[in-house]
Design an enzyme around this catalytic site. Structure first.
Site, mmCIF file in Angstrom:
data_model
loop_
_atom_site.group_PDB
_atom_site.id
_atom_site.type_symbol
_atom_site.label_atom_id
_atom_site.label_comp_id
_atom_site.label_asym_id
_atom_site.label_seq_id
_atom_site.Cartn_x
_atom_site.Cartn_y
_atom_site.Cartn_z
ATOM 1 N N CYS A 7 4.990 23.423 1.833
ATOM 2 C CA CYS A 7 6.561 23.197 2.125
ATOM 3 C C CYS A 7 6.738 22.938 3.172
ATOM 4 O O CYS A 7 8.142 21.688 3.603
ATOM 5 C CB CYS A 7 6.950 24.890 2.661
ATOM 6 S SG CYS A 7 7.032 26.410 1.568
ATOM 7 N N HIS A 46 9.097 27.961 -2.459
ATOM 8 C CA HIS A 46 7.405 28.289 -2.536
ATOM 9 C C HIS A 46 8.326 29.485 -3.280
ATOM 10 O O HIS A 46 8.345 30.836 -3.097
ATOM 11 C CB HIS A 46 8.049 28.812 -0.868
ATOM 12 C CG HIS A 46 6.362 29.227 -0.823
ATOM 13 N ND1 HIS A 46 5.359 28.506 -0.519
ATOM 14 C CD2 HIS A 46 5.689 30.460 -1.012
ATOM 15 C CE1 HIS A 46 4.082 29.528 -0.239
ATOM 16 N NE2 HIS A 46 4.145 30.088 -0.898
ATOM 17 N N HIS A 100 2.055 23.846 -7.459
ATOM 18 C CA HIS A 100 1.958 22.163 -7.695
ATOM 19 C C HIS A 100 1.269 21.682 -8.923
ATOM 20 O O HIS A 100 0.571 21.894 -9.428
ATOM 21 C CB HIS A 100 1.259 21.193 -6.919
ATOM 22 C CG HIS A 100 -0.011 21.772 -6.978
ATOM 23 N ND1 HIS A 100 -0.146 22.906 -5.915
ATOM 24 C CD2 HIS A 100 -1.419 21.256 -6.444
ATOM 25 C CE1 HIS A 100 -1.451 23.227 -6.057
ATOM 26 N NE2 HIS A 100 -2.341 22.183 -6.294
HETATM 27 P P1 AMP Z 1 -5.159 23.013 -6.238
HETATM 28 O O1 AMP Z 1 -6.767 22.693 -5.808
HETATM 29 O O2 AMP Z 1 -5.122 22.609 -7.562
HETATM 30 O O3 AMP Z 1 -4.573 24.118 -5.301
HETATM 31 O O4 AMP Z 1 -5.001 21.224 -5.333
HETATM 32 C C1 AMP Z 1 -4.370 20.986 -4.416
HETATM 33 C C2 AMP Z 1 -4.460 19.361 -3.912
HETATM 34 O O5 AMP Z 1 -3.661 19.330 -2.662
HETATM 35 C C3 AMP Z 1 -5.896 18.820 -3.837
HETATM 36 O O6 AMP Z 1 -6.004 17.481 -5.063
HETATM 37 C C4 AMP Z 1 -5.275 18.064 -2.584
HETATM 38 O O7 AMP Z 1 -6.464 17.007 -2.307
HETATM 39 C C5 AMP Z 1 -4.270 18.702 -2.340
HETATM 40 N N1 AMP Z 1 -3.383 18.186 -1.317
HETATM 41 C C6 AMP Z 1 -3.835 19.299 0.090
HETATM 42 N N2 AMP Z 1 -3.337 19.228 1.193
HETATM 43 C C7 AMP Z 1 -2.914 17.718 1.107
HETATM 44 C C8 AMP Z 1 -2.211 16.926 1.425
HETATM 45 N N3 AMP Z 1 -1.413 17.009 3.186
HETATM 46 N N4 AMP Z 1 -0.870 15.856 1.575
HETATM 47 C C9 AMP Z 1 -1.432 15.616 0.164
HETATM 48 N N5 AMP Z 1 -2.327 15.884 -0.857
HETATM 49 C C10 AMP Z 1 -2.402 17.520 -0.140
HETATM 50 ZN ZN ZN Z 2 5.305 26.417 0.341
#
Ligand code: AMP
Ligand code: ZN
Length: 114
Positions: A7, A46, A100
């Site tokens: 968010c 969200h 995501h």
């Molecule tokens: P998941 O395991 O499907 O929840 O994926 C979360 C993803 O978010 C991981 O691949 C992380 O590397 C990525 N991630 C976490 N924080 C950030 C951020 N600030 N900017 C970009 N990607 C992020």
């Molecule tokens: Zn969110």
């Protein structure tokens, strides 16, 4: 205001390499890329996981999938191919609880995933 990290990215409160944005969706590069192209596509709304989705969000989630090819084209992988991943819950390894879609490509991806 939500403390959720995605968010905050959607509100531009923390930096991200933004690839695409419209009124309901934002896409940005993953900070720990698992492939030459690793972009995350999120709804600005969200929604913690797929388990909390409602019938009213069917259109939003469908539009994200339809937009994925446009975002893949912006990253130069629409012709070579790509994979969309949506992790949900503990066994999937989900770490961020704001829905995501991972857009992965730029190399031959293994199957099945680990
Ligand atoms: P998941 O395991 O499907 O929840 O994926 C979360 C993803 O978010 C991981 O691949 C992380 O590397 C990525 N991630 C976490 N924080 C950030 C951020 N600030 N900017 C970009 N990607 C992020
Ligand atoms: Zn969110």
């Amino acid at each position: 205001m939500s403390e959720c990290i995605f968010c905050k990215i959607a509100r531009k409160e923390i930096p991200a390499k933004i690839v695409y944005e419209d009124e309901e969706v934002i896409a940005f590069d993953d900070i720990r890329p698992q492939a030459p192209v690793h972009t995350l596509i999120i709804p600005k709304e969200h929604i913690p996981t797929l388990k909390e989705t409602t019938d009213e969000q069917t259109g939003l989630l469908g539009r994200i999938l339809v937009k994925a090819k446009t975002i893949a084209a912006l990253k130069g992988i629409d012709q070579s191919g790509f994979r969309i991943v949506l992790n949900t819950g503990p066994d999937s390894g989900q770490e961020v609880f704001h829905i995501h879609f991972h857009l992965l490509g730029g190399r031959r991806l293994g199957w099945p995933p680990g």
